[in-house]
Design a protein around this motif. Structure first.
Motif, PDB file in Angstrom:
ATOM      1  N   ILE A 188       0.836  -1.200   0.000  1.00 32.43           N
ATOM      2  CA  ILE A 188       0.000   0.000   0.000  1.00 32.43           C
ATOM      3  C   ILE A 188       0.877   1.259   0.000  1.00 32.43           C
ATOM      4  N   ALA A 189       1.912   1.262   0.823  1.00 33.44           N
ATOM      5  CA  ALA A 189       2.814   2.417   0.882  1.00 33.44           C
ATOM      6  C   ALA A 189       3.481   2.659  -0.472  1.00 33.44           C
ATOM      7  N   LEU A 234       2.398   1.724  -3.486  1.00 37.37           N
ATOM      8  CA  LEU A 234       1.399   2.183  -4.451  1.00 37.37           C
ATOM      9  C   LEU A 234       1.006   3.636  -4.195  1.00 37.37           C
ATOM     10  N   ASP A 235       0.822   3.979  -2.926  1.00 34.09           N
ATOM     11  CA  ASP A 235       0.452   5.356  -2.585  1.00 34.09           C
ATOM     12  C   ASP A 235       1.545   6.352  -2.950  1.00 34.09           C
ATOM     13  N   ASP A 236       2.806   5.882  -2.935  1.00 38.53           N
ATOM     14  CA  ASP A 236       3.943   6.740  -3.299  1.00 38.53           C
ATOM     15  C   ASP A 236       4.244   6.705  -4.798  1.00 38.53           C
ATOM     16  N   GLY A 237       3.467   5.941  -5.558  1.00 37.17           N
ATOM     17  CA  GLY A 237       3.692   5.845  -6.993  1.00 37.17           C
ATOM     18  C   GLY A 237       4.842   4.931  -7.367  1.00 37.17           C
ATOM     19  N   ARG A 238       5.261   4.074  -6.433  1.00 35.93           N
ATOM     20  CA  ARG A 238       6.357   3.148  -6.692  1.00 35.93           C
ATOM     21  C   ARG A 238       5.816   1.763  -7.034  1.00 35.93           C
ATOM     22  N   GLU A 270      -5.470  -3.052  -4.971  1.00 36.20           N
ATOM     23  CA  GLU A 270      -6.192  -1.781  -5.063  1.00 36.20           C
ATOM     24  C   GLU A 270      -7.692  -1.956  -4.830  1.00 36.20           C
ATOM     25  N   THR A 276      -8.367  -2.864  -0.992  1.00 29.84           N
ATOM     26  CA  THR A 276      -8.081  -1.763  -0.076  1.00 29.84           C
ATOM     27  C   THR A 276      -8.874  -0.498  -0.383  1.00 29.84           C
ATOM     28  N   ARG A 321      -8.706   1.418  -3.106  1.00 31.55           N
ATOM     29  CA  ARG A 321      -8.016   2.403  -3.935  1.00 31.55           C
ATOM     30  C   ARG A 321      -8.529   2.401  -5.375  1.00 31.55           C
TER      31      ARG A 321
END
Length: 126
Positions: A15-16, A18-22, A85, A88, A90
């Motif tokens: 999740i971290a 994906l949220d950071d665009g990595r 996604e 969660t 997203r």
């Protein structure tokens, strides 16, 4: 992890990322997908729909008529990131279908009533 109710470290890492665009690390993504599939099957028990997230796993879920032989009539297949996604919150089921990120066949293959899963902080990947 200090408690069986701790958030899955793998899910948190994915999740971290994906949220950071990595791009999530492969090992973390595999563990997260498996933990989320297991939790989904636990919360949505049954054998009517098969959810496939290649290459990491598949589960049978959703109450109703049981499938016993050959190809199941109700199949949902998607990639690992899309699964994370969706579970969660997203990504919505409708948006995933519209974008072609989910293949859903069969009259019971609509998982929108079950997604996203609430209280994901209570899953464990041990």
């Amino acid at each position: 992890m200090s408690s069986p109710y701790s958030k899955s470290a793998a899910v948190a890492a994915v999740i971290a990322a994906l949220d950071d665009g990595r791009t999530p690390q492969a090992d973390a993504l595999r563990a997260a997908v498996r933990a989320l599939l297991t939790e989904f099957a636990r919360r949505v028990p049954g054998r009517t729909v098969e959810v496939r997230v290649p290459p990491y796993g598949a589960v049978q879920c959703v109450a109703g008529p049981r499938h016993t032989r050959g190809n199941p009539p109700n199949v949902v297949q998607l990639d690992p990131v899309t699964w994370v996604e969706l579970v969660t919150g997203r990504l919505s089921w409708a948006d995933a279908l519209a974008a072609g990120r989910v293949s859903a066949s069969g009259n019971r293959a609509d998982l929108s009533a079950y997604l996203p899963l609430p209280e994901l902080d209570r899953i464990d990947d041990r």
